[in-house]
Design an enzyme around this catalytic site. Structure first.
Site, PDB file in Angstrom:
ATOM      1  CB  SER A 140      -0.958  -0.053   1.229  1.00  0.00           C
ATOM      2  OG  SER A 140      -1.555   1.050   1.392  1.00  0.00           O
ATOM      3  CE1 TYR A 153      -4.096  -2.273   5.027  1.00  0.00           C
ATOM      4  CE2 TYR A 153      -3.354   0.023   4.726  1.00  0.00           C
ATOM      5  CZ  TYR A 153      -3.816  -1.326   4.253  1.00  0.00           C
ATOM      6  OH  TYR A 153      -3.931  -1.583   2.973  1.00  0.00           O
TER       7      TYR A 153
HETATM    8  N1  NAP Z   1      -8.546  -0.543  -1.761  1.00  0.00           N
HETATM    9  C1  NAP Z   1      -7.749   0.062  -1.469  1.00  0.00           C
HETATM   10  O1  NAP Z   1      -7.957   1.464  -1.363  1.00  0.00           O
HETATM   11  C2  NAP Z   1      -6.174  -0.285  -1.223  1.00  0.00           C
HETATM   12  C3  NAP Z   1      -5.126   0.426  -0.958  1.00  0.00           C
HETATM   13  C4  NAP Z   1      -3.755  -0.178  -0.855  1.00  0.00           C
HETATM   14  C5  NAP Z   1      -3.859  -1.369  -0.694  1.00  0.00           C
HETATM   15  N2  NAP Z   1      -4.549  -2.204  -0.472  1.00  0.00           N
HETATM   16  C6  NAP Z   1      -4.590  -3.640  -0.513  1.00  0.00           C
HETATM   17  O2  NAP Z   1      -5.129  -4.514  -1.337  1.00  0.00           O
HETATM   18  C7  NAP Z   1      -5.419  -5.786  -0.861  1.00  0.00           C
HETATM   19  C8  NAP Z   1      -6.890  -6.228  -1.519  1.00  0.00           C
HETATM   20  O3  NAP Z   1      -7.933  -5.450  -0.765  1.00  0.00           O
HETATM   21  P1  NAP Z   1      -9.017  -4.819  -1.351  1.00  0.00           P
HETATM   22  O4  NAP Z   1      -8.854  -3.386  -1.464  1.00  0.00           O
HETATM   23  O5  NAP Z   1      -9.357  -5.517  -2.735  1.00  0.00           O
HETATM   24  O6  NAP Z   1     -10.250  -4.991  -0.255  1.00  0.00           O
HETATM   25  P2  NAP Z   1     -11.346  -6.200  -0.204  1.00  0.00           P
HETATM   26  O7  NAP Z   1     -12.454  -6.195  -1.124  1.00  0.00           O
HETATM   27  O8  NAP Z   1     -11.792  -5.892   1.314  1.00  0.00           O
HETATM   28  O9  NAP Z   1     -10.583  -7.351  -0.300  1.00  0.00           O
HETATM   29  C9  NAP Z   1      -9.796  -8.063   0.851  1.00  0.00           C
HETATM   30  C10 NAP Z   1      -9.706  -9.602   0.371  1.00  0.00           C
HETATM   31  O10 NAP Z   1      -8.880 -10.058   1.599  1.00  0.00           O
HETATM   32  C11 NAP Z   1      -9.549 -11.291   1.877  1.00  0.00           C
HETATM   33  N3  NAP Z   1      -8.980 -11.585   3.389  1.00  0.00           N
HETATM   34  C12 NAP Z   1      -9.331 -10.832   4.465  1.00  0.00           C
HETATM   35  N4  NAP Z   1      -8.948 -11.432   5.517  1.00  0.00           N
HETATM   36  C13 NAP Z   1      -8.770 -12.668   5.192  1.00  0.00           C
HETATM   37  C14 NAP Z   1      -8.073 -13.792   6.077  1.00  0.00           C
HETATM   38  N5  NAP Z   1      -8.212 -13.610   7.456  1.00  0.00           N
HETATM   39  N6  NAP Z   1      -7.839 -14.826   5.350  1.00  0.00           N
HETATM   40  C15 NAP Z   1      -8.083 -14.888   4.199  1.00  0.00           C
HETATM   41  N7  NAP Z   1      -8.530 -13.768   3.168  1.00  0.00           N
HETATM   42  C16 NAP Z   1      -8.833 -12.690   3.944  1.00  0.00           C
HETATM   43  C17 NAP Z   1     -11.008 -11.075   1.737  1.00  0.00           C
HETATM   44  O11 NAP Z   1     -11.555 -12.203   1.457  1.00  0.00           O
HETATM   45  P3  NAP Z   1     -12.562 -12.938   2.342  1.00  0.00           P
HETATM   46  O12 NAP Z   1     -13.302 -12.094   3.256  1.00  0.00           O
HETATM   47  O13 NAP Z   1     -13.376 -13.779   1.538  1.00  0.00           O
HETATM   48  O14 NAP Z   1     -11.516 -13.907   3.111  1.00  0.00           O
HETATM   49  C18 NAP Z   1     -10.959 -10.067   0.497  1.00  0.00           C
HETATM   50  O15 NAP Z   1     -10.897 -11.146  -0.667  1.00  0.00           O
HETATM   51  C19 NAP Z   1      -5.235  -5.693   0.548  1.00  0.00           C
HETATM   52  O16 NAP Z   1      -4.120  -6.118   1.086  1.00  0.00           O
HETATM   53  C20 NAP Z   1      -5.289  -4.279   1.120  1.00  0.00           C
HETATM   54  O17 NAP Z   1      -4.491  -4.037   2.118  1.00  0.00           O
HETATM   55  C21 NAP Z   1      -6.231  -1.978  -0.866  1.00  0.00           C
END
Ligand code: NAP
Length: 265
Positions: A140, A153
């Site tokens: 991130s 985080y």
């Molecule tokens: N969106 C942003 O602005 C942003 C910015 C910077 C970085 N990121 C990073 O991008 C990545 C994906 O996030 P996203 O934005 O796509 O959010 P999201 O839609 O909330 O997706 C998060 C994913 O992580 C999985 N997850 C959460 N806890 C878990 C666990 N204990 N075991 C296995 N899987 C787990 C969730 O699946 P389940 O609930 O089915 O387990 C879901 O598929 C993350 O690492 C996040 O930190 C996002």
């Protein structure tokens, strides 16, 4: 349409929604075969159904590293090898450090950091033996800067940079690669799923996220970085995220003053 990943086996964690689901569709459209992991099987099945490729749904909980050797065995039994693993599964945070229970800090570290580390260790022997493999780590902008209400985080994402920068150097001679990806604000459920101080989800879409970069375009940018074997890249980082990165590099004192009054939404 380019087919840069034809026949390759790509294992994506956090594939049930957001960036991970978009990555699954993007890799599938370029000919990859997929291993799709997250906790929610039904959502993974839906993602698999949208992918025009062979997709192995392999639910796992990143908080349960003791299960990973068996998951790796199952994936290797299915495909023989893994070309790329995308450590994308993660949870964010919306709480002041002082109001965050220590077990919540630990949970965020377990999912975001130790989950990726443990799965990497479970996969490394097969990749080193084959002299091929690529670890893609979704960090991130918070892996580079720290702002209010993101202490655990940001710590988990900073930790990923430390671990995977070291690993990159250790495995280069084995023909293995590491790509660290730093997204800015991306339109996903990340803020809804973010943990508050007592561990309950925030359940609100933050305004920064609502106005963020689309997940499908973010996935395309990540595929470009993976295909070029880029060591580290920023995706969907514009406006204040880009400003923060530049200030951190060139004027850290100015950034410090600005983030004191800024709570990202
Ligand atoms: N969106 C942003 O602005 C942003 C910015 C910077 C970085 N990121 C990073 O991008 C990545 C994906 O996030 P996203 O934005 O796509 O959010 P999201 O839609 O909330 O997706 C998060 C994913 O992580 C999985 N997850 C959460 N806890 C878990 C666990 N204990 N075991 C296995 N899987 C787990 C969730 O699946 P389940 O609930 O089915 O387990 C879901 O598929 C993350 O690492 C996040 O930190 C996002």
């Amino acid at each position: 349409m380019r087919r840069r990943f034809e026949g390759q086996v790509i294992w994506i964690t956090g594939a049930s929604s957001g960036i991970g689901a978009a990555l699954a569709e993007a890799f599938a459209s370029e000919g990859a075969r997929l291993v799709l992991s997250a906790r929610r099987r039904a959502e993974l099945e839906q993602v698999a159904a949208r992918c025009s490729t062979e997709a192995f749904v392999l639910p796992l909980n990143l908080e349960e590293p003791e299960t990973f050797p068996a998951h790796v065995e199952a994936a290797l039994l299915r495909f023989g090898h893994i070309d790329v693993v995308v450590h994308n599964g993660g949870i964010s945070q919306r709480s002041l450090a002082q109001e965050t229970r220590l077990d919540v800090d630990r949970r965020i570290m377990d999912v975001n950091y130790f989950g990726a580390v443990a799965l990497t260790k479970a996969l490394l022997p097969s990749m080193v033996k084959r002299k091929a493999g690529h670890f893609v780590v979704v960090s991130s902008v918070m892996g580079k800067v720290g702002t209010p209400q993101r202490s655990a985080y940001a710590a988990s994402k900073h930790a990923l940079h430390g671990f995977f920068d070291c690993l990159r150097a250790e495995i280069a001679d084995d023909g293995l690669f590491v790509t660290l990806v730093c997204p800015g604000y991306i339109q996903t459920d990340v803020s809804k799923n973010a943990l508050t101080g007592d561990g309950s989800p925030k359940n609100e879409v933050g305004s920064d996220i609502a106005k963020g970069h689309p997940a499908d375009l973010t996935a395309r940018q990540i595929l470009n970085a993976v295909s070029k074997k880029t060591s580290e890249t920023y995706v969907g980082a514009f406006g204040k995220e880009l400003l923060a990165l530049l200030l951190k590099r060139f004027l850290p004192g100015v950034l410090e003053g600005l983030v004191r009054n800024a709570v990202p939404k």
